[in-house]
Design a protein around this motif. Sequence first.
Motif, short mmCIF file in Angstrom:
data_model
loop_
_atom_site.label_atom_id
_atom_site.label_comp_id
_atom_site.label_asym_id
_atom_site.label_seq_id
_atom_site.Cartn_x
_atom_site.Cartn_y
_atom_site.Cartn_z
N VAL A 65 46.65 101.77 -40.08
CA VAL A 65 47.09 100.38 -40.22
C VAL A 65 46.42 99.82 -41.47
O VAL A 65 45.45 100.40 -41.98
N HIS A 66 46.91 98.67 -41.93
CA HIS A 66 46.40 98.10 -43.18
C HIS A 66 45.92 96.66 -43.01
O HIS A 66 45.47 96.04 -43.98
N ALA A 67 46.00 96.15 -41.81
CA ALA A 67 45.46 94.84 -41.47
C ALA A 67 45.29 94.79 -39.95
O ALA A 67 45.91 95.58 -39.23
N VAL A 68 44.44 93.87 -39.51
CA VAL A 68 44.18 93.74 -38.07
C VAL A 68 44.41 92.29 -37.67
O VAL A 68 43.78 91.37 -38.23
N LEU A 69 45.31 92.07 -36.72
CA LEU A 69 45.56 90.74 -36.16
C LEU A 69 44.85 90.67 -34.81
O LEU A 69 45.21 91.39 -33.88
N VAL A 70 43.82 89.84 -34.73
CA VAL A 70 43.08 89.69 -33.48
C VAL A 70 43.59 88.45 -32.77
O VAL A 70 43.56 87.35 -33.32
N SER A 71 44.06 88.61 -31.56
CA SER A 71 44.76 87.53 -30.86
C SER A 71 44.06 87.26 -29.54
O SER A 71 43.96 88.15 -28.68
N GLY A 72 43.58 86.03 -29.36
CA GLY A 72 42.86 85.73 -28.12
C GLY A 72 42.80 84.25 -27.84
O GLY A 72 43.44 83.43 -28.49
N ASP A 73 41.98 83.92 -26.87
CA ASP A 73 41.87 82.57 -26.32
C ASP A 73 40.83 81.77 -27.10
O ASP A 73 39.67 82.16 -27.18
N HIS A 74 41.27 80.65 -27.65
CA HIS A 74 40.34 79.69 -28.26
C HIS A 74 40.73 78.29 -27.80
O HIS A 74 40.73 77.34 -28.59
N MET A 75 41.09 78.20 -26.52
CA MET A 75 41.52 76.92 -25.96
C MET A 75 40.40 75.90 -26.02
O MET A 75 40.60 74.73 -26.35
N ALA A 126 52.86 86.91 -32.58
CA ALA A 126 52.80 87.91 -33.65
C ALA A 126 54.13 87.95 -34.40
O ALA A 126 54.16 88.03 -35.64
N ARG A 127 55.20 87.88 -33.65
CA ARG A 127 56.54 87.93 -34.28
C ARG A 127 56.94 86.59 -34.89
O ARG A 127 57.37 86.54 -36.05
N ARG A 128 56.79 85.52 -34.15
CA ARG A 128 57.37 84.25 -34.55
C ARG A 128 56.47 83.44 -35.49
O ARG A 128 56.98 82.69 -36.33
N ILE A 129 55.17 83.58 -35.37
CA ILE A 129 54.25 82.81 -36.20
C ILE A 129 53.74 83.62 -37.39
O ILE A 129 53.66 83.14 -38.51
N PHE A 130 53.42 84.91 -37.15
CA PHE A 130 52.82 85.73 -38.20
C PHE A 130 53.82 86.68 -38.86
O PHE A 130 53.47 87.40 -39.79
N GLY A 131 55.06 86.70 -38.37
CA GLY A 131 56.09 87.50 -39.01
C GLY A 131 55.92 89.00 -38.86
O GLY A 131 56.47 89.77 -39.66
N VAL A 132 55.20 89.44 -37.83
CA VAL A 132 54.97 90.87 -37.63
C VAL A 132 56.23 91.51 -37.05
O VAL A 132 56.73 91.08 -36.01
N ARG A 133 56.71 92.53 -37.71
CA ARG A 133 57.89 93.25 -37.24
C ARG A 133 57.54 94.64 -36.70
O ARG A 133 58.30 95.21 -35.91
N GLN A 134 56.41 95.17 -37.12
CA GLN A 134 55.99 96.49 -36.68
C GLN A 134 54.48 96.47 -36.51
O GLN A 134 53.75 95.99 -37.38
N ALA A 135 54.00 97.00 -35.38
CA ALA A 135 52.56 96.93 -35.11
C ALA A 135 52.13 98.04 -34.17
O ALA A 135 52.93 98.61 -33.43
N THR A 136 50.83 98.32 -34.21
CA THR A 136 50.18 99.16 -33.21
C THR A 136 49.36 98.26 -32.31
O THR A 136 48.44 97.58 -32.77
N VAL A 137 49.72 98.21 -31.05
CA VAL A 137 49.04 97.35 -30.09
C VAL A 137 47.83 98.09 -29.53
O VAL A 137 47.91 99.28 -29.20
N VAL A 138 46.71 97.38 -29.41
CA VAL A 138 45.46 98.00 -28.96
C VAL A 138 44.91 97.22 -27.77
O VAL A 138 44.71 96.01 -27.84
N THR A 139 44.68 97.95 -26.68
CA THR A 139 44.09 97.37 -25.47
C THR A 139 43.64 98.52 -24.58
O THR A 139 43.65 99.68 -25.01
N GLN A 140 43.20 98.23 -23.34
CA GLN A 140 42.86 99.32 -22.42
C GLN A 140 44.14 100.02 -21.97
O GLN A 140 45.22 99.42 -21.92
N SER A 141 44.01 101.29 -21.61
CA SER A 141 45.21 102.08 -21.29
C SER A 141 45.95 101.55 -20.08
O SER A 141 47.19 101.65 -20.02
N PHE A 142 45.26 100.95 -19.09
CA PHE A 142 45.98 100.44 -17.92
C PHE A 142 46.84 99.24 -18.27
O PHE A 142 47.78 98.90 -17.54
N HIS A 143 46.56 98.59 -19.38
CA HIS A 143 47.27 97.39 -19.81
C HIS A 143 48.31 97.71 -20.89
O HIS A 143 49.18 96.89 -21.20
N LEU A 144 48.22 98.91 -21.45
CA LEU A 144 48.94 99.21 -22.67
C LEU A 144 50.46 99.20 -22.50
O LEU A 144 51.19 98.68 -23.36
#
Length: 235
Positions: free
Chosen positions: A98-108, A148-166
């Motif tokens: 990959v060539h960039a990392v989008l970290v997406s989480g809670d900052h409520m 990721a799609r609507r705000i950051f315009g990501v069309r192709q990505a590698t999703v990273v999480t635990q395997s039970f969630h993947l």
Amino acid sequence: MSGLRRVLSRFRRVPRSRWLRRALLVAALGAVLAGAATGASVVWVRSGAAGHLFTVEDVPEAPVALVLGAQVDPGGQPSAFLAARLEIARQLLAAGKVHAVLVSGDHMDWGYDEPGAMRRWLVERGVPERKVVLDHAGFDTYDSCARARRIFGVRQATVVTQSFHLARAVTLCRTLGVEANGVGDETAKRFPLLWRRGVVREYGAGVKAGWDVLSGRDPVHLGRRETGVDDALRD
């Protein structure tokens, strides 16, 4: 008042056994419907992710790694589960997968900042800060994929999480317009109680994911189009 007393007297005369049978029937019907919804969501999640789950070594190249948020401990340190996800993203970037990392989480809440903690962890381990993009409104998996799609315009990505969630994460992203593959962490199995809890939770989360897709709901927060991913990739 006399009419009300007559109605109440009729209810009193209904045998308790009849009410019990009705209650049991309603409970049984609810269990059947819940089971059907759970079963349908499992089939949807697994079929949607089939052929799109990989290891760090064999995952196809993609522009962006989408790292889904998880608990940040007091003091701003990523939990073991989240740190394991971030390590996979670091490896993907180092290997040129990959060539960039989008970290997406809670900052409520201002005092709780998953994306900020994720970026610090990566930068402290040698990832260039300009390659890490923050999504502060990834409140759940659906929101992270949709944004990721609507705000950051990501069309192709590698999703990273635990395997039970993947599988759920990949299926959601693909359903929402991101051509996604996934890499799952297995190292957090060293915490068996938390791991089992996550596995069990996936059954209910799958039903919710299906409902989110069917309802077509917007993420909790949308906002304007952001160019952070574009800038990171161009840089």
